[in-house]
Design a protein around this motif. Structure first.
Motif, PDB file in Angstrom:
ATOM      1  N   GLY A  79       0.813  -1.216   0.000  1.00  0.00           N
ATOM      2  CA  GLY A  79       0.000   0.000   0.000  1.00  0.00           C
ATOM      3  C   GLY A  79       0.844   1.262   0.000  1.00  0.00           C
ATOM      4  O   GLY A  79       0.413   2.302  -0.504  1.00  0.00           O
ATOM      5  N   GLN A  80       2.056   1.177   0.565  1.00  0.00           N
ATOM      6  CA  GLN A  80       2.953   2.331   0.579  1.00  0.00           C
ATOM      7  C   GLN A  80       3.383   2.700  -0.835  1.00  0.00           C
ATOM      8  O   GLN A  80       3.448   3.867  -1.195  1.00  0.00           O
ATOM      9  CB  GLN A  80       4.186   2.027   1.450  1.00  0.00           C
ATOM     10  N   GLU A 107       1.632   1.981  -3.552  1.00  0.00           N
ATOM     11  CA  GLU A 107       0.450   2.526  -4.229  1.00  0.00           C
ATOM     12  C   GLU A 107       0.168   3.948  -3.776  1.00  0.00           C
ATOM     13  O   GLU A 107      -0.188   4.807  -4.581  1.00  0.00           O
ATOM     14  CB  GLU A 107      -0.762   1.626  -3.958  1.00  0.00           C
ATOM     15  N   GLY A 108       0.342   4.184  -2.450  1.00  0.00           N
ATOM     16  CA  GLY A 108       0.133   5.527  -1.933  1.00  0.00           C
ATOM     17  C   GLY A 108       1.058   6.524  -2.604  1.00  0.00           C
ATOM     18  O   GLY A 108       0.636   7.615  -3.016  1.00  0.00           O
ATOM     19  N   GLY A 109       2.320   6.138  -2.742  1.00  0.00           N
ATOM     20  CA  GLY A 109       3.295   7.012  -3.381  1.00  0.00           C
ATOM     21  C   GLY A 109       2.987   7.224  -4.849  1.00  0.00           C
ATOM     22  O   GLY A 109       2.985   8.362  -5.344  1.00  0.00           O
ATOM     23  N   ARG A 110       2.698   6.116  -5.553  1.00  0.00           N
ATOM     24  CA  ARG A 110       2.422   6.227  -6.986  1.00  0.00           C
ATOM     25  C   ARG A 110       1.191   7.085  -7.246  1.00  0.00           C
ATOM     26  O   ARG A 110       1.151   7.858  -8.206  1.00  0.00           O
ATOM     27  CB  ARG A 110       2.212   4.832  -7.618  1.00  0.00           C
ATOM     28  N   SER A 111       0.175   6.953  -6.374  1.00  0.00           N
ATOM     29  CA  SER A 111      -1.068   7.699  -6.605  1.00  0.00           C
ATOM     30  C   SER A 111      -0.866   9.199  -6.409  1.00  0.00           C
ATOM     31  O   SER A 111      -1.680   9.999  -6.845  1.00  0.00           O
ATOM     32  CB  SER A 111      -2.182   7.183  -5.687  1.00  0.00           C
ATOM     33  N   LEU A 112       0.234   9.578  -5.739  1.00  0.00           N
ATOM     34  CA  LEU A 112       0.528  11.006  -5.585  1.00  0.00           C
ATOM     35  C   LEU A 112       1.402  11.524  -6.722  1.00  0.00           C
ATOM     36  O   LEU A 112       1.894  12.653  -6.674  1.00  0.00           O
ATOM     37  CB  LEU A 112       1.240  11.265  -4.250  1.00  0.00           C
ATOM     38  N   PHE A 165       4.309  10.145  -7.794  1.00  0.00           N
ATOM     39  CA  PHE A 165       5.732   9.815  -7.734  1.00  0.00           C
ATOM     40  C   PHE A 165       6.015   8.649  -8.672  1.00  0.00           C
ATOM     41  O   PHE A 165       5.214   7.724  -8.785  1.00  0.00           O
ATOM     42  CB  PHE A 165       6.135   9.404  -6.310  1.00  0.00           C
ATOM     43  N   ILE A 218       9.705   6.984   0.070  1.00  0.00           N
ATOM     44  CA  ILE A 218       8.690   6.333   0.905  1.00  0.00           C
ATOM     45  C   ILE A 218       9.068   4.915   1.319  1.00  0.00           C
ATOM     46  O   ILE A 218       9.018   4.582   2.506  1.00  0.00           O
ATOM     47  CB  ILE A 218       7.325   6.343   0.172  1.00  0.00           C
TER      48      ILE A 218
END
Lengths: 241, 510
Positions: free
Chosen positions: B407-408, B410-415, B417, B426
């Motif tokens: 999820g980390q 995905e969280g980064g990619r969705s922002l 990065f 991250i």
């Protein structure tokens, strides 16, 4: 604003999306409902290409996501995403979680980013936790921070992937309130949720998916009070009673 | 004699050894195979191998330098004939191999001329004639070599004593196949084995036998075995007639001008080892022993220097291991990004498989003898342990990265990065919290593993205890001492690591 055309996605032999067509207009709040495994989360994740569709096209703001030359990283800045598990960065403070992307993308200076982050935190009601780490927050607070984090990049669209499913019941309300305010402010939103109350009250349009296809769509009144399809009727009977 | 000046030079040498080694490490990247980096002075250079475990012919003196009759002799010959002599200390059995591969120009190590050895090297004129002695406990009934049939015998591996005691060899007095020959790296260890009752006798050259018995005269005696006479000579590469002629000429001159007789007087007839104390007070005895073992021999300096070398090798190796291990981990992770095995992940897997599937001891010997041709021992050790460690570090880093929730990413990619940015900002900062404690443990493991570098003649902590044992014939105190030093070192590191780990976890309540 968002045009989805004949979207297919399969994981191995399992076909999850079997040809989705949809159009979402600016400022619209679309809620996607349906039983588990119906493909609604996969559809949402295709919209910022966290899942790679196998066929079909997605056009957002006139840009084809499936085009080879499209810079997907640049595209994602305009498409905010909120996850069921929040996915806050545990090694950063709440403030740093929000300012990381704007600063690293060189969209704004550190001071500017921090000011905007504080404004956003005030909007979602967790300004007092700015210097805390995610592990010190409740689930509801974490999800509100996650929403603020996405908003910091000033996106055109917000995607919500079951944002309240991992929360304790007493915290669902505070997150839905933030989302409701966002919708009222004119944000274009696509929300996958099991919260039928939210769908009824906030959605401009409800889409019911089952077995990888859009079975029925319409205003909340149309879908909830007089569903035409038998599968919609079955599903609603189960979740509403 | 400009003895002070000489000592000063030796001290400087010691001090700069580490710095030099580091420089050599850097130089290494521009070197290929067997670098010929000898300086070019007007004097010819002569790299001479020895095995400084054979007093009084060759040993490490109290200043930590190779010394003894052979060493003094070859230096005298070199001086006579215009050679700059460099002494290289190594295992006895590696000497001939090193000469044939060109790693050494010559060897002087109390080596007896034998037909077997003549197959591989050429010998100079004999410079010394020796006989084999048998050392036995003072109350032993053994009187000659034939009595050793069926007994347990300790020898120094590869020496004439070894050949004499082993039943399989031709023309042997000892023919009984039940005779058990224990082969040791050093004559000292063979004698210690006898002292501890592990064997019935030791077969060894006359002069070291006299020295050993003198130091243990209350418990040991020697028997003169005059059946075989041996001649010691300098070995050179087969066909190197020019060098052979120079050495014979030099030997003749040294004998003619009286230097040779002086050396015999100094080193062989005057051989002295410290006698054991005669006091009966147990405390005085104990303090006296500590003084004899650690102070009189300068053993404590050897231990401290050894500790420094052990730490340097471990630290440099772990740094190299981390850099290489990180690259290997990324190579392995490439298969997760691509979704199937890649060329990079295959290479990394094969490398890790080989490194983890072979003993580090074997890797060390290959690195030193095959890759470096018996040169740059420190660099070979750092490289061996660095490469060895990288295979383990790769797994540590890979596991540390995979332990970060997807999820980390995905969280980064969705922002917005990129993959690399997400890794950097991250995933890695979180993975490091998983990795660092395990890396600390790897460092601790490495410190203990480096205890084998003595095999390639590096004077590390363990080797320092060897030195003290070979000078004092005491095994108990030096071995317990290094065990305590290792233990304290590792205890301190463990404490530091725990402290560090606790700080990392601060504000990280899950």
């Amino acid at each position: 604003m968002i045009y989805i055309n004949n979207l297919h996605k399969h994981f191995g032999d399992l076909e999850v999306l079997k040809g989705i067509d949809a159009h979402i207009t600016p400022g619209e709040c679309v809620v996607v409902i349906g039983p588990s495994g119906s493909g609604k989360s996969t559809l949402l994740r295709c919209l910022n290409r966290l899942e790679e569709p196998n066929e079909g096209s997605i056009v957002i703001d006139g840009i084809d996501l499936m085009e080879k030359n499209t810079d997907i990283n640049l595209m994602r800045r305009d498409v905010g995403m909120v996850f069921q598990q929040f996915n806050l960065f545990p090694h950063l403070t709440i403030l740093e979680n929000i300012t990381l992307a704007p600063i690293k993308h060189k969209i704004m200076s550190k001071d500017e980013a921090q000011k905007i982050a504080m404004d956003l935190l005030t909007r979602v009601g967790v300004a007092d936790k700015a210097d805390n780490y995610p592990a010190q927050l409740s689930g509801g607070q974490k999800q509100r921070v996650a929403i603020a984090r996405s908003l910091a990049l000033n996106p055109h669209v917000m995607l919500f992937d079951e944002p309240t499913s991992a929360l304790d019941p007493e915290m669902v309300g505070e997150v839905l309130d933030v989302m409701k305010k966002l919708a009222e402010g004119g944000m274009t939103m696509v929300v996958v949720t099991h919260e039928m109350g939210f769908a009824k009250e906030v959605a401009d349009r409800v889409i019911f998916m089952d077995d990888g296809m859009i079975v029925e769509e319409g205003t909340p009144e149309e879908v909830f009070t007089s569903p035409k399809n038998e599968r919609t009727q079955n599903f609603l009977r189960k979740v509403l009673n | 004699m400009k003895r002070k000046e000489k000592e000063k030079r030796i001290n400087m040498k010691k001090r700069f050894r580490l710095v030099l080694s580091l420089l050599v490490l850097c130089l290494l990247f521009s070197l290929t195979g067997c670098g010929k980096s000898e300086s070019t002075t007007t004097n010819k250079t002569l790299l001479v191998g020895t095995n400084a475990e054979f007093p009084p012919f060759e040993y490490i003196n109290n200043d930590g330098v190779e010394d003894g009759f052979d060493i003094a002799l070859i230096k005298a010959i070199g001086k006579e004939m215009g050679y700059d002599v460099t002494i290289k200390n190594m295992e006895f059995k590696s000497l001939i191999a090193s000469i044939t591969t060109g790693g050494l120009d010559a060897s002087i190590a109390g080596m007896t001329i034998t037909e077997d050895r003549k197959q591989s090297v050429d010998f100079s004129d004999a410079y010394y004639t020796a006989t084999q002695y048998i050392i036995v406990p003072i109350d032993s009934s053994i009187t000659n070599l034939a009595d050793l049939n069926g007994k347990d015998i300790a020898v120094q591996e590869g020496t004439t004593g070894d050949f004499l005691a082993t039943p399989a060899d031709d023309n042997d007095v000892i023919t009984d196949s039940t005779t058990n020959v224990k082969r040791f790296k050093k004559g000292t260890d063979a004698v210690l084995e006898l002292k501890n009752g592990g064997v019935d006798a030791v077969v060894i050259d006359a002069n070291p036998a006299q020295a050993f018995v003198k130091a243990n005269k209350e418990s040991l005696k020697y028997i003169v075995e005059d059946t075989s006479t041996e001649e010691y000579a300098i070995a050179v590469k087969q066909g190197n007639t020019a060098l052979l002629a120079d050495l014979n000429e030099g030997l003749a001159r040294v004998k003619a001008n009286g230097t040779f007789d002086q050396l015999v007087a100094t080193y062989i007839n005057g051989t002295s080892t410290t006698d054991a104390t005669t006091s009966t007070n147990p405390f005085v005895k104990f303090v006296d022993k500590l003084d004899r073992v650690f102070v009189q021999t300068n053993g404590y300096i050897r231990l401290l220097n050894g500790l420094g070398i052990t730490i340097s090798i471990s630290l440099l190796a772990v740094l190299l291991g981390v850099v290489l291990g990180f690259v290997l981990a990324l190579m392995k992770l490439s298969e997760i990004i691509v979704g199937k095995k890649t060329i990079l992940s295959r290479i990394a897997n094969i490398y890790i498989d080989i490194i983890r599937g072979t003993p580090s001891m074997v890797q060390l010997l290959i690195m030193y003898m095959v890759v470096f041709h018996n040169r740059f021992g420190f660099v070979a050790a750092v490289l061996t342990f660095g490469l060895n460690s990288s295979a383990y570090v790769a797994e540590i880093i890979r596991a540390g990265i995979l332990a970060v929730d997807n999820g980390q990413m995905e969280g980064g990619r969705s922002l917005g990065f990129s993959y690399n940015e997400t890794m950097r900002y991250i995933v890695m900062p979180q993975a490091i919290k998983n990795i660092l404690p395990a890396l600390g443990n790897e460092f601790i493991t490495l410190i203990k593993e480096t205890a084998i570098v003595g095999y390639i003649a590096i004077q590390d902590l363990t080797k320092a205890s060897d030195f003290i044992i070979s000078r004092t014939y005491e095994a108990f105190y030096p071995l317990i001492a290094i065990a305590i030093i290792y233990y304290i070192l590792i205890k301190i590191l463990t404490k530091l690591l725990n402290l560090f780990e606790r700080r990392l976890r601060k504000g990280d309540i899950h």
